[in-house]
Design a protein around this motif. Structure first.
Motif, PDB file in Angstrom:
ATOM      1  N   GLY A  16       0.795  -1.224   0.000  1.00  0.00           N
ATOM      2  CA  GLY A  16       0.000   0.000   0.000  1.00  0.00           C
ATOM      3  C   GLY A  16       0.820   1.262   0.000  1.00  0.00           C
ATOM      4  N   HIS A  17       2.129   1.134   0.000  1.00  0.00           N
ATOM      5  CA  HIS A  17       3.008   2.297   0.034  1.00  0.00           C
ATOM      6  C   HIS A  17       2.939   3.044  -1.290  1.00  0.00           C
ATOM      7  CE1 HIS A  17       6.770   4.601   0.350  1.00  0.00           C
ATOM      8  NE2 HIS A  17       6.557   4.516   1.633  1.00  0.00           N
ATOM      9  N   ARG A  18       3.231   4.332  -1.267  1.00  0.00           N
ATOM     10  CA  ARG A  18       3.111   5.158  -2.470  1.00  0.00           C
ATOM     11  C   ARG A  18       3.902   4.623  -3.647  1.00  0.00           C
ATOM     12  NH1 ARG A  18       6.827   9.157   0.333  1.00  0.00           N
ATOM     13  NH2 ARG A  18       8.772   8.756  -0.727  1.00  0.00           N
ATOM     14  N   TYR A  19       4.995   3.905  -3.389  1.00  0.00           N
ATOM     15  CA  TYR A  19       5.778   3.382  -4.496  1.00  0.00           C
ATOM     16  C   TYR A  19       5.013   2.321  -5.275  1.00  0.00           C
ATOM     17  CZ  TYR A  19       9.891   5.797  -2.683  1.00  0.00           C
ATOM     18  OH  TYR A  19      10.776   6.743  -2.274  1.00  0.00           O
ATOM     19  N   SER A  20       4.039   1.697  -4.655  1.00  0.00           N
ATOM     20  CA  SER A  20       3.235   0.715  -5.383  1.00  0.00           C
ATOM     21  C   SER A  20       1.928   1.322  -5.885  1.00  0.00           C
ATOM     22  CB  SER A  20       2.953  -0.502  -4.510  1.00  0.00           C
ATOM     23  OG  SER A  20       2.231  -0.132  -3.364  1.00  0.00           O
ATOM     24  N   VAL A  21       1.436   2.363  -5.240  1.00  0.00           N
ATOM     25  CA  VAL A  21       0.171   2.985  -5.630  1.00  0.00           C
ATOM     26  C   VAL A  21       0.355   3.939  -6.813  1.00  0.00           C
ATOM     27  CG1 VAL A  21      -1.671   4.518  -4.842  1.00  0.00           C
ATOM     28  CG2 VAL A  21      -0.789   2.760  -3.318  1.00  0.00           C
ATOM     29  N   VAL A  22       1.391   4.749  -6.778  1.00  0.00           N
ATOM     30  CA  VAL A  22       1.599   5.770  -7.817  1.00  0.00           C
ATOM     31  C   VAL A  22       1.701   5.171  -9.219  1.00  0.00           C
ATOM     32  CG1 VAL A  22       3.138   7.606  -8.626  1.00  0.00           C
ATOM     33  CG2 VAL A  22       2.511   7.478  -6.214  1.00  0.00           C
ATOM     34  N   PRO A  23       2.458   4.098  -9.445  1.00  0.00           N
ATOM     35  CA  PRO A  23       2.497   3.531 -10.802  1.00  0.00           C
ATOM     36  C   PRO A  23       1.109   3.143 -11.327  1.00  0.00           C
ATOM     37  CG  PRO A  23       4.277   2.629  -9.503  1.00  0.00           C
ATOM     38  CD  PRO A  23       3.408   3.411  -8.553  1.00  0.00           C
ATOM     39  N   ARG A  24       0.281   2.616 -10.457  1.00  0.00           N
ATOM     40  CA  ARG A  24      -1.081   2.264 -10.874  1.00  0.00           C
ATOM     41  C   ARG A  24      -1.890   3.503 -11.245  1.00  0.00           C
ATOM     42  NH1 ARG A  24      -4.007  -0.145  -6.494  1.00  0.00           N
ATOM     43  NH2 ARG A  24      -2.006  -0.225  -5.464  1.00  0.00           N
ATOM     44  N   LEU A  25      -1.725   4.559 -10.458  1.00  0.00           N
ATOM     45  CA  LEU A  25      -2.464   5.797 -10.716  1.00  0.00           C
ATOM     46  C   LEU A  25      -2.015   6.496 -11.995  1.00  0.00           C
ATOM     47  CD1 LEU A  25      -2.570   7.247  -7.095  1.00  0.00           C
ATOM     48  CD2 LEU A  25      -4.452   6.168  -8.343  1.00  0.00           C
ATOM     49  N   LEU A  26      -0.764   6.265 -12.387  1.00  0.00           N
ATOM     50  CA  LEU A  26      -0.205   6.938 -13.564  1.00  0.00           C
ATOM     51  C   LEU A  26      -0.117   6.043 -14.796  1.00  0.00           C
ATOM     52  CD1 LEU A  26       2.682   8.956 -11.873  1.00  0.00           C
ATOM     53  CD2 LEU A  26       0.441   9.801 -12.606  1.00  0.00           C
ATOM     54  N   ASN A  27      -0.725   4.869 -14.756  1.00  0.00           N
ATOM     55  CA  ASN A  27      -0.572   3.924 -15.861  1.00  0.00           C
ATOM     56  C   ASN A  27      -1.134   4.425 -17.183  1.00  0.00           C
ATOM     57  OD1 ASN A  27      -3.293   3.588 -15.432  1.00  0.00           O
ATOM     58  ND2 ASN A  27      -3.191   1.393 -15.086  1.00  0.00           N
ATOM     59  N   ASP A  28      -2.003   5.429 -17.166  1.00  0.00           N
ATOM     60  CA  ASP A  28      -2.560   5.975 -18.403  1.00  0.00           C
ATOM     61  C   ASP A  28      -1.944   7.335 -18.762  1.00  0.00           C
ATOM     62  OD1 ASP A  28      -3.755   7.338 -16.283  1.00  0.00           O
ATOM     63  OD2 ASP A  28      -5.668   7.575 -17.322  1.00  0.00           O
ATOM     64  N   CYS A  29      -0.817   7.664 -18.149  1.00  0.00           N
ATOM     65  CA  CYS A  29      -0.184   8.969 -18.362  1.00  0.00           C
ATOM     66  C   CYS A  29       1.178   8.813 -19.036  1.00  0.00           C
ATOM     67  CB  CYS A  29      -0.015   9.687 -17.031  1.00  0.00           C
ATOM     68  SG  CYS A  29      -1.583  10.042 -16.210  1.00  0.00           S
ATOM     69  N   ASP A  30       1.413   9.632 -20.047  1.00  0.00           N
ATOM     70  CA  ASP A  30       2.700   9.627 -20.745  1.00  0.00           C
ATOM     71  C   ASP A  30       3.623  10.743 -20.274  1.00  0.00           C
ATOM     72  OD1 ASP A  30       2.042   7.438 -22.357  1.00  0.00           O
ATOM     73  OD2 ASP A  30       1.075   8.728 -23.841  1.00  0.00           O
TER      74      ASP A  30
END
Length: 121
Positions: A16-30
């Motif tokens: 649940g740490h930000r290092y695992s959450v942020v990639p998921r949140l940004l998966n549609d961003c270039d």
């Protein structure tokens, strides 16, 4: 331990740490603007095509550059920078709000909304 193995290990221990959450949140961003990027931004764990890191503390930028986390770096107070509206798919600012006044926090959030096409984190 190589960085790739470390990332996998870290995500298993701290799911649940930000290092695992942020990639998921940004998966549609270039493209991402990282305000207050620090020396080891969570973007290091993402597959972003283009990112800009901004920090006021030059030693953090130097460390981040060595890790090649971002494509570009800006030494500046996050409240002083300007970009065209909708310049990035996402704007990220982690662990910044607690360091600035409430008034400046609202200003920063408005800037983030202005620069982001898709989302702010």
């Amino acid at each position: 331990m190589c960085l790739r193995k470390f990332k996998i290990f870290y995500r298993k221990i701290f799911p649940g740490h930000r290092y695992s959450v942020v990639p998921r949140l940004l998966n549609d961003c270039d493209s991402v603007l990282d305000l207050g990027c620090g020396p080891i931004s969570p973007l290091h764990f993402c597959n972003i095509i283009f990112s800009v890191g901004v920090d006021i503390f030059e030693p953090y930028l130097i460390q981040s550059k060595k890790k090649e986390i971002h494509n570009e770096y800006i030494l500046s107070n996050v409240l002083d920078i300007e970009f065209r509206p909708k310049s990035f798919d996402a704007v990220v600012s982690l662990e910044i709000l607690e360091h600035i006044s409430k008034k400046d926090g609202y200003k920063l959030i408005e800037k983030m909304k202005k620069y982001a096409r898709k989302k702010i984190i």
